[in-house]
Write a protein that holds these residues in place. Structure first.
Motif, short mmCIF file in Angstrom:
data_model
loop_
_atom_site.label_atom_id
_atom_site.label_comp_id
_atom_site.label_asym_id
_atom_site.label_seq_id
_atom_site.Cartn_x
_atom_site.Cartn_y
_atom_site.Cartn_z
N ASN A 9 0.35 -0.95 0.08
CA ASN A 9 -0.03 -0.27 -0.04
C ASN A 9 0.77 1.00 -0.17
O ASN A 9 1.72 0.57 0.37
N THR A 12 -1.77 7.67 0.76
CA THR A 12 -2.35 8.67 -0.61
C THR A 12 -2.80 10.71 -0.10
O THR A 12 -2.78 11.43 -0.92
N TRP A 21 -4.94 4.83 1.88
CA TRP A 21 -3.81 4.15 1.59
C TRP A 21 -4.45 3.82 0.25
O TRP A 21 -6.00 3.80 -0.04
N ASP A 22 -4.04 3.66 -0.65
CA ASP A 22 -4.32 2.70 -2.31
C ASP A 22 -3.95 1.65 -2.25
O ASP A 22 -2.08 1.38 -2.01
N ARG A 23 -3.88 0.57 -2.53
CA ARG A 23 -2.96 -0.70 -3.01
C ARG A 23 -2.33 -0.32 -4.08
O ARG A 23 -2.94 -0.12 -5.03
N CYS A 24 -1.21 -0.39 -4.30
CA CYS A 24 0.25 -0.09 -5.69
C CYS A 24 0.68 -1.69 -5.98
O CYS A 24 1.40 -1.50 -6.95
#
Length: 65
Positions: A9, A12, A21-24
């Motif tokens: 994550n 962001t 949070w964004d999953r990357c």
């Protein structure tokens, strides 16, 4: 052989004390029957068609600078 799957994550932002949070990507940790790591595979959003693979350092590997 077992595989552990971990989420990657990226932070962001923050708003009013809350973190977003964004999953990357995803991290796969492969182990043998003794629990020793045999390989690590990473799939990242920045490189969608590429599986990045890492292996643990071997005892006989020497580090030179």
């Amino acid at each position: 052989m077992a595989t552990q799957t971990l989420k990657l994550n990226v932070k962001t932002g923050e708003k009013e004390g809350k973190t977003f949070w964004d999953r990357c990507g995803i991290l796969f940790v492969n182990t043998d029957e003794n629990g020793a790591i045999t390989s690590i595979t990473v799939r990242h959003n920045m490189f969608p068609e590429v599986d990045m693979v890492a292996f643990p350092k071997r005892i006989d590997d020497t580090v030179t600078e």
